[in-house]
Design a protein around this motif. Structure first.
Motif, PDB file in Angstrom:
ATOM      1  N   ASP A 173       0.853  -1.227   0.035  1.00 22.85           N
ATOM      2  CA  ASP A 173      -0.063  -0.134  -0.081  1.00 22.85           C
ATOM      3  C   ASP A 173       0.952   1.248   0.003  1.00 22.85           C
ATOM      4  OD1 ASP A 173      -2.385  -1.174  -0.045  1.00 22.85           O
ATOM      5  OD2 ASP A 173      -2.559  -1.274   2.226  1.00 22.85           O
ATOM      6  N   ALA A 174       2.119   1.134   0.516  1.00 24.51           N
ATOM      7  CA  ALA A 174       2.704   2.358   0.499  1.00 24.51           C
ATOM      8  C   ALA A 174       3.795   2.638  -0.788  1.00 24.51           C
ATOM      9  CB  ALA A 174       3.758   2.173   1.887  1.00 24.51           C
ATOM     10  N   LEU A 175       3.927   1.518  -1.452  1.00 23.11           N
ATOM     11  CA  LEU A 175       4.853   1.430  -2.449  1.00 23.11           C
ATOM     12  C   LEU A 175       3.777   1.978  -3.958  1.00 23.11           C
ATOM     13  CD1 LEU A 175       6.607  -1.679  -2.290  1.00 23.11           C
ATOM     14  CD2 LEU A 175       7.263   0.537  -1.349  1.00 23.11           C
TER      15      LEU A 175
ATOM     16  N   LEU B 288       8.291  -1.374   7.855  1.00 23.48           N
ATOM     17  CA  LEU B 288       7.002  -0.692   8.358  1.00 23.48           C
ATOM     18  C   LEU B 288       7.053   0.454   9.053  1.00 23.48           C
ATOM     19  CD1 LEU B 288       4.379  -3.823   8.462  1.00 23.48           C
ATOM     20  CD2 LEU B 288       3.965  -1.625   6.944  1.00 23.48           C
ATOM     21  N   LEU B 289       7.956   0.175   9.970  1.00 27.66           N
ATOM     22  CA  LEU B 289       8.212   1.327  11.011  1.00 27.66           C
ATOM     23  C   LEU B 289       9.171   2.427  10.665  1.00 27.66           C
ATOM     24  CD1 LEU B 289       8.891  -0.975  14.072  1.00 27.66           C
ATOM     25  CD2 LEU B 289       6.902   0.412  13.692  1.00 27.66           C
ATOM     26  N   ALA B 290       9.999   2.176   9.552  1.00 29.99           N
ATOM     27  CA  ALA B 290      10.943   3.060   8.980  1.00 29.99           C
ATOM     28  C   ALA B 290      10.326   4.049   7.981  1.00 29.99           C
ATOM     29  CB  ALA B 290      12.180   2.283   8.456  1.00 29.99           C
ATOM     30  N   LEU B 291       9.243   3.610   7.290  1.00 37.73           N
ATOM     31  CA  LEU B 291       9.019   4.457   6.179  1.00 37.73           C
ATOM     32  C   LEU B 291       8.043   5.805   6.673  1.00 37.73           C
ATOM     33  CD1 LEU B 291       7.487   1.741   3.489  1.00 37.73           C
ATOM     34  CD2 LEU B 291       9.801   2.908   3.840  1.00 37.73           C
ATOM     35  N   PRO B 292       8.002   6.753   5.957  1.00 39.48           N
ATOM     36  CA  PRO B 292       7.485   8.048   6.410  1.00 39.48           C
ATOM     37  C   PRO B 292       5.793   7.874   6.074  1.00 39.48           C
ATOM     38  CG  PRO B 292       8.521   8.313   4.348  1.00 39.48           C
ATOM     39  CD  PRO B 292       8.954   7.021   4.725  1.00 39.48           C
ATOM     40  N   LEU B 293       5.059   8.211   7.007  1.00 38.73           N
ATOM     41  CA  LEU B 293       3.436   7.769   6.817  1.00 38.73           C
ATOM     42  C   LEU B 293       2.932   8.870   5.644  1.00 38.73           C
ATOM     43  CD1 LEU B 293       2.060   7.641  10.385  1.00 38.73           C
ATOM     44  CD2 LEU B 293       2.006   6.126   8.447  1.00 38.73           C
TER      45      LEU B 293
END
Ligand SMILES: [Zn+2]
Length: 165
Positions: free
Chosen positions: A33-35, A126-131
């Motif tokens: 979802d973040a990519l 998951l913890l490292a990616l900016p929201l």
């Protein structure tokens, strides 16, 4: 290369073992979802450390570039991953719960005889990616491009954080 390595956490730490490897971005379904695209890869370096603050630990370094989606213009944004984390190994969740909370200290995770390294790395990503990633300056901003609301990705990340408490 073994793409789904499994380690015995406490033994890996005790022996000061090391593991090196890499995964393509497409190997992390919870990041989807973040990519913006599946381009990119993550290199991983894991070292067992017999004792950090009196506890066995894993030292995890992740490096690579992932293609996120800029939340302003919705175009791809190359994000450089540079994780350098010390993970203290607990024998149980109860042990973690009993530790005094230290926001600045290393993370705790529950050790297992069969820890799936790939899932551990996915958690850390998951913890490292900016929201809400944004270009510093978007090329050709489309006026009215709506900023997206709360993404399913944000919820996934909270689940990971909650699981660590
Ligand atoms: Zn942008």
């Amino acid at each position: 290369m073994q793409r789904r390595p499994v380690i015995d956490g406490l033994e890996f730490a005790r022996a000061g073992s090391t593991w090196f490897g890499a995964w393509p971005a497409s190997d992390f379904p919870r990041l989807r979802d973040a990519l913006h695209s599946d381009e990119g890869a993550i290199a991983c370096e894991l070292r067992g450390v017999p004792e950090v603050r009196g506890n066995p630990a894993l030292h995890l370094r992740l490096n690579g570039v992932l293609q996120l989606t800029c939340q302003r213009c919705l175009e791809p944004l190359a994000f450089t991953v540079a994780v350098d984390a010390t993970l203290l190994l607990a024998r149980s969740q109860a042990q973690i719960d009993a530790e005094p909370f230290d926001a600045e200290g290393p993370e705790w995770i529950v050790a297992d005889r069969e820890m799936q390294l790939h899932l551990l790395v996915e958690d850390e990503l998951l913890l490292a990616l900016p929201l809400a990633p944004r270009h510093e300056r978007c090329a050709g901003v489309r006026v009215g491009a709506r900023e997206r609301g709360r993404s399913p990705f944000a919820e996934l990340r909270e689940q990971v954080r909650a699981g660590r408490r």
